[in-house]
Write a protein that holds these residues in place. Sequence first.
Motif, PDB file in Angstrom:
ATOM      1  N   ASP A 165      -5.480  -6.177  10.125  1.00 59.38           N
ATOM      2  CA  ASP A 165      -6.269  -5.138   9.449  1.00 59.38           C
ATOM      3  C   ASP A 165      -5.395  -3.930   9.135  1.00 59.38           C
ATOM      4  O   ASP A 165      -4.513  -3.568   9.919  1.00 59.38           O
ATOM      5  N   LEU A 166      -5.660  -3.291   8.004  1.00 61.53           N
ATOM      6  CA  LEU A 166      -5.017  -2.029   7.658  1.00 61.53           C
ATOM      7  C   LEU A 166      -6.052  -0.921   7.781  1.00 61.53           C
ATOM      8  O   LEU A 166      -7.156  -1.022   7.231  1.00 61.53           O
ATOM      9  N   LEU A 167      -5.695   0.137   8.514  1.00 59.62           N
ATOM     10  CA  LEU A 167      -6.569   1.284   8.707  1.00 59.62           C
ATOM     11  C   LEU A 167      -5.902   2.526   8.137  1.00 59.62           C
ATOM     12  O   LEU A 167      -4.690   2.701   8.253  1.00 59.62           O
ATOM     13  N   VAL A 168      -6.710   3.408   7.550  1.00 54.72           N
ATOM     14  CA  VAL A 168      -6.254   4.727   7.128  1.00 54.72           C
ATOM     15  C   VAL A 168      -7.202   5.742   7.753  1.00 54.72           C
ATOM     16  O   VAL A 168      -8.416   5.687   7.516  1.00 54.72           O
ATOM     17  N   ASN A 169      -6.656   6.620   8.580  1.00 59.58           N
ATOM     18  CA  ASN A 169      -7.477   7.588   9.329  1.00 59.58           C
ATOM     19  C   ASN A 169      -8.610   6.896  10.080  1.00 59.58           C
ATOM     20  O   ASN A 169      -9.746   7.400  10.140  1.00 59.58           O
ATOM     21  N   GLY A 170      -8.319   5.738  10.651  1.00 64.74           N
ATOM     22  CA  GLY A 170      -9.282   5.009  11.462  1.00 64.74           C
ATOM     23  C   GLY A 170     -10.273   4.172  10.695  1.00 64.74           C
ATOM     24  O   GLY A 170     -11.096   3.466  11.300  1.00 64.74           O
ATOM     25  N   ALA A 171     -10.243   4.203   9.353  1.00 62.74           N
ATOM     26  CA  ALA A 171     -11.189   3.449   8.536  1.00 62.74           C
ATOM     27  C   ALA A 171     -10.510   2.224   7.918  1.00 62.74           C
ATOM     28  O   ALA A 171      -9.335   2.271   7.548  1.00 62.74           O
ATOM     29  N   LYS A 172     -11.254   1.163   7.791  1.00 59.17           N
ATOM     30  CA  LYS A 172     -10.700  -0.106   7.323  1.00 59.17           C
ATOM     31  C   LYS A 172     -10.474  -0.093   5.811  1.00 59.17           C
ATOM     32  O   LYS A 172     -11.387   0.201   5.037  1.00 59.17           O
ATOM     33  N   LEU A 173      -9.262  -0.432   5.419  1.00 61.44           N
ATOM     34  CA  LEU A 173      -8.881  -0.450   4.009  1.00 61.44           C
ATOM     35  C   LEU A 173      -8.944  -1.843   3.413  1.00 61.44           C
ATOM     36  O   LEU A 173      -9.131  -2.004   2.207  1.00 61.44           O
ATOM     37  N   SER A 174      -8.784  -2.872   4.239  1.00 58.96           N
ATOM     38  CA  SER A 174      -8.609  -4.220   3.702  1.00 58.96           C
ATOM     39  C   SER A 174      -9.023  -5.262   4.720  1.00 58.96           C
ATOM     40  O   SER A 174      -9.248  -4.964   5.895  1.00 58.96           O
ATOM     41  N   GLY A 175      -9.082  -6.487   4.249  1.00 61.28           N
ATOM     42  CA  GLY A 175      -9.297  -7.643   5.117  1.00 61.28           C
ATOM     43  C   GLY A 175      -8.409  -8.773   4.657  1.00 61.28           C
ATOM     44  O   GLY A 175      -8.129  -8.909   3.460  1.00 61.28           O
ATOM     45  N   ILE A 176      -7.938  -9.580   5.606  1.00 60.73           N
ATOM     46  CA  ILE A 176      -7.094 -10.730   5.297  1.00 60.73           C
ATOM     47  C   ILE A 176      -7.676 -11.935   6.021  1.00 60.73           C
ATOM     48  O   ILE A 176      -7.945 -11.871   7.215  1.00 60.73           O
ATOM     49  N   VAL A 202       0.835  -1.203   0.000  1.00 61.32           N
ATOM     50  CA  VAL A 202       0.000   0.000   0.000  1.00 61.32           C
ATOM     51  C   VAL A 202       0.870   1.255   0.000  1.00 61.32           C
ATOM     52  O   VAL A 202       0.579   2.237  -0.702  1.00 61.32           O
ATOM     53  N   ALA A 203       1.958   1.227   0.765  1.00 62.73           N
ATOM     54  CA  ALA A 203       2.854   2.385   0.828  1.00 62.73           C
ATOM     55  C   ALA A 203       3.481   2.687  -0.527  1.00 62.73           C
ATOM     56  O   ALA A 203       3.742   3.845  -0.861  1.00 62.73           O
ATOM     57  N   LEU A 204       3.719   1.640  -1.325  1.00 58.74           N
ATOM     58  CA  LEU A 204       4.269   1.853  -2.664  1.00 58.74           C
ATOM     59  C   LEU A 204       3.354   2.707  -3.527  1.00 58.74           C
ATOM     60  O   LEU A 204       3.818   3.394  -4.444  1.00 58.74           O
ATOM     61  N   PHE A 205       2.069   2.663  -3.232  1.00 61.53           N
ATOM     62  CA  PHE A 205       1.079   3.397  -4.031  1.00 61.53           C
ATOM     63  C   PHE A 205       0.662   4.692  -3.345  1.00 61.53           C
ATOM     64  O   PHE A 205      -0.387   5.261  -3.654  1.00 61.53           O
ATOM     65  N   GLY A 206       1.497   5.157  -2.418  1.00 57.64           N
ATOM     66  CA  GLY A 206       1.348   6.505  -1.894  1.00 57.64           C
ATOM     67  C   GLY A 206       0.474   6.675  -0.677  1.00 57.64           C
ATOM     68  O   GLY A 206       0.134   7.813  -0.322  1.00 57.64           O
ATOM     69  N   SER A 209      -8.417   4.904  -3.468  1.00 57.43           N
ATOM     70  CA  SER A 209      -8.790   5.953  -4.422  1.00 57.43           C
ATOM     71  C   SER A 209      -9.124   7.274  -3.746  1.00 57.43           C
ATOM     72  O   SER A 209      -9.112   8.326  -4.391  1.00 57.43           O
ATOM     73  N   ILE A 210      -9.428   7.240  -2.458  1.00 59.33           N
ATOM     74  CA  ILE A 210      -9.725   8.474  -1.732  1.00 59.33           C
ATOM     75  C   ILE A 210      -8.460   9.301  -1.515  1.00 59.33           C
ATOM     76  O   ILE A 210      -8.504  10.530  -1.437  1.00 59.33           O
ATOM     77  N   TYR A 211      -7.307   8.631  -1.464  1.00 62.23           N
ATOM     78  CA  TYR A 211      -6.057   9.300  -1.111  1.00 62.23           C
ATOM     79  C   TYR A 211      -5.055   9.384  -2.258  1.00 62.23           C
ATOM     80  O   TYR A 211      -4.116  10.187  -2.194  1.00 62.23           O
ATOM     81  N   ALA A 212      -5.238   8.567  -3.280  1.00 62.81           N
ATOM     82  CA  ALA A 212      -4.283   8.525  -4.399  1.00 62.81           C
ATOM     83  C   ALA A 212      -5.001   7.942  -5.605  1.00 62.81           C
ATOM     84  O   ALA A 212      -6.087   7.370  -5.467  1.00 62.81           O
ATOM     85  N   PRO A 213      -4.423   8.078  -6.794  1.00 60.22           N
ATOM     86  CA  PRO A 213      -5.039   7.439  -7.960  1.00 60.22           C
ATOM     87  C   PRO A 213      -5.203   5.940  -7.719  1.00 60.22           C
ATOM     88  O   PRO A 213      -4.285   5.278  -7.236  1.00 60.22           O
ATOM     89  N   SER A 214      -6.374   5.424  -8.041  1.00 62.71           N
ATOM     90  CA  SER A 214      -6.649   4.007  -7.810  1.00 62.71           C
ATOM     91  C   SER A 214      -5.735   3.139  -8.673  1.00 62.71           C
ATOM     92  O   SER A 214      -5.735   3.257  -9.895  1.00 62.71           O
ATOM     93  N   PRO A 215      -4.924   2.260  -8.072  1.00 61.53           N
ATOM     94  CA  PRO A 215      -4.017   1.437  -8.872  1.00 61.53           C
ATOM     95  C   PRO A 215      -4.758   0.341  -9.622  1.00 61.53           C
ATOM     96  O   PRO A 215      -5.823  -0.112  -9.193  1.00 61.53           O
TER      97      PRO A 215
END
Length: 233
Positions: free
Chosen positions: A99-110, A85-89, A142-148
Amino acid sequence: MTTTLRTVAETGSTNADMAELARNGASEGLWLRAERQTSGKGRQGRVWASPEGNLYISTLVRTRPGEPSPATLALVAAVALEETVALFGVRAMLKWPNDLLVNGAKLSGILLERVDDAVIIGFGVNLAHCPVGLGQPATSLSIYAPSPDAEVFAEALAEIFARWLSRWRNGIAPVRERWLARAHPAGTALTARQADGSQVDGLFDGLTSDGALILRLAGGGVRVIHAGDVFLL
């Protein structure tokens, strides 16, 4: 280890398909991505919404004697996905176990599932879209960077995961260290909901040497959590 990435237009669940491939002798390094899933699933049988444009992908690890506990592959998956995820900004924060969170919101599930000597690891990552009505906030890259492009993201994830898997096989310490470096800080208030329905509230106090969650309780005691759903308070 040779990495092979297969993509299908649609399937029920990449984890279910990978489990069947594992039973039929599939080799480690195989990745299966679907552009859409019709029966995607999360932890404890929850439905995982799977619109086209996000990442739905699974792989398998063949466990060997003398390796760290297979359960700690959850940490391997988490640190590999965070680095990708960091590679994509986007800088994400880890919440136990994966879990990965961005600003407290869930980005993914494993989701990890055991099939004989194989561990199936499924990743669902909100690249272009994020679901609503989950009872907890969700977000997307996509909220924070161009959607890869999902294929490009998958190729990067497979490469990074292979590197972390190799490190894990020599001991969990570097994986644990990386996880802690990317997690919420010590003292973060958490609640753990366990499989028996009980709930434990406490402050994050790190991980045990085998990757279990340590909570510092209000009375000064410590509780070690080996399984459960964890939420920020």
